[in-house]
Design an enzyme around this catalytic site. Sequence first.
Site, PDB file in Angstrom:
ATOM      1  N   GLU A   1       0.812  -1.223   0.000  1.00  0.00           N
ATOM      2  CA  GLU A   1       0.000   0.000   0.000  1.00  0.00           C
ATOM      3  C   GLU A   1       0.846   1.273   0.000  1.00  0.00           C
ATOM      4  O   GLU A   1       0.508   2.264  -0.661  1.00  0.00           O
ATOM      5  CB  GLU A   1      -0.933   0.024   1.220  1.00  0.00           C
TER       6      GLU A   1
ATOM      7  N   HIS B   1     -14.615  -0.386   2.423  1.00  0.00           N
ATOM      8  CA  HIS B   1     -14.555  -0.958   3.769  1.00  0.00           C
ATOM      9  C   HIS B   1     -14.270   0.084   4.844  1.00  0.00           C
ATOM     10  O   HIS B   1     -13.447  -0.112   5.735  1.00  0.00           O
ATOM     11  CB  HIS B   1     -13.539  -2.112   3.828  1.00  0.00           C
TER      12      HIS B   1
ATOM     13  N   ASP C   1     -14.991  -8.844  10.330  1.00  0.00           N
ATOM     14  CA  ASP C   1     -13.522  -8.872  10.298  1.00  0.00           C
ATOM     15  C   ASP C   1     -12.904  -8.239  11.542  1.00  0.00           C
ATOM     16  O   ASP C   1     -11.731  -8.469  11.849  1.00  0.00           O
ATOM     17  CB  ASP C   1     -12.988  -8.186   9.035  1.00  0.00           C
TER      18      ASP C   1
END
Lengths: 325, 291
Positions: A58, A109, A117
């Site tokens: 990322e 998300h 999660d």
Amino acid sequence: MVEMRRAHTRDAYGRALVELGRRNPNVVVLDADLSTSTKTAMFGKEFPERFFNVGITEQNMMSIAAGLATCGKTVFVSTFAVFATGRAFNQVRQSIAYTNLNVKIVATHGGISVGEDGASHHSIEDIALMRVLPNMTVVVPADAIETEQVIFAVAEKPGPVYVRLCRPPTPLIYEEGYKFRGQPLKYELGKAVLLEEGSDVTILATGILVYEALEAAALLRKKGISAEVVNVHTIKPLDEELVEKSARKTGAVVTAEDHSIIGGLGGAVAEFLCETYPVPMARVGVRDVFCDSGPWEELLAYYGLTASGIADAAQKVISSRGVVR
Amino acid sequence: MPIINNKHEPHTEELVKRLEKLAKKFRREILIMTTKAGSGHPGGSLSAIDVITAIYFHQLRHDPSNPKWEDRDRFVLSKGHACPALYAVLSELGYFPKDEIHNLRRIGSILQGHPDMVKTPGVEMSTGSLGQGLSAAIGMALAAKLDRKDYRVYVMLGDGEINEGQVWEAAMVAAKYKLDNLIAILDRNRYQLDGYTEDFLPLEPLAEKWRSFGWHVMEMDGHNMKEILDTLDEAEKVRGKPVMIIAHTIKGKGVSFMENENKYHGKALTPEELEKALKELEDPEDDEPRG
């Protein structure tokens, strides 16, 4: 109650990206091994040459996006919100915000609506992290229909933008073509949408809490309380004009968001109003805790991010104002 | 100034002398501007300046009068703290007036403490937070491939800088996309802020590491101008892989009391030290600049 219509904001994103790709050959998309979840894979399938899946990197991805943007590309970069803003914060700050480059970070998300999660994947601080960066625009669409509007709008806006989407299929508040209760609207970044006029309390909501805010207004109406409901889809720059106008009108403000009460929409509104027109205020959101795993709607209810949570906050804030009109 | 495109010039003794002379001048300017600013990173600027001089005056195809020319070769200084070296070079080329170097690190100056692509003409990427320039350079190299352009992207990293995990993320991605238009130079001056690199986070075997990440690795003496020119030319011939050139350098190179003396990593010379250093860097044919 009529049957609730639902859709995924990330599906809307995927479709909008493909459309953008057709319109503009300069649009490129990056993802970090989450493309089937973020739905950038839809773009990748149609435009493999302009799609870069850089693996689970990322930080690297954010700086690559910056490099592409220096060469005139309109860059969309996607991963989950907690990674885009937390894991790669310094890269977003140094390579994208400081440089004021044309990179659109579209994170899916967001919030605790990620659900099962758990806290490692819940993003309760992303709006705060992005909002604090100079040059950054921060947008949270209320539903899938608004998401489409947002994606086309940010593609036209030069400079860095953070767009926050969510995981589950969420209730639609708009109708196809960006209509609200039959009225066609025109989407404009930075301009909040007054959904319902009211006189006793202002509910400023963003993202999936806009639906809850409308439900809260219905609950309050039954109690004789008139609530004004505003969809603050752009958190930065905040629509100060509308926020102040509504605060002056009702004298009581509730904010609602799937985010920490610190630094997000609640933070932005509190900062603004305390300098311009202080009114009693309540913030509905995650109250400075890491949340549990669980089905997303149960989680929202457990932490009070619901219509009844908003309605309770509204009544409290009205009573602390001292006058119920 | 028209487009600069010198790379086909043969590497004659005359060329080497000319570049060495320029690099010496830049060494004086690096020290003058950091002392005047009262802070900065002279050590790593001096280790990098010979390579940066060769790249800008010989290797790059660019146009100082049109810094945003689309087809230009790019140079990203990933070790952004060595920006005094970059500023000396860019001002010499006319990207901005030479006098600006006297405003380094001052409020309102176009020359920030670390490179700022918004404020400084010729700076390709804002750097300073280590480990990000290589990724940005990958973005530029990918754009070249997409646009079917033949420009190259050069990026200089510090050896301490490659402690950063992001560098290795980038290393894998550059190899994945077979970016043979990307040439990285590692300024291997063997020191980072706290001291000798191998004492803090051992980097060796460095060449093997980059090779195993899928890069074509070359090594050179980063202070031997002829060798620098030859190696940069060779690097352009590599196909199908990104190139890593490990430039063996000396931190503080050119000033006897600064060489391998790590206290000058992030500390400017005092006016007295500057005077001593400038004496060592004197060019008999050249009477400027003076602080």
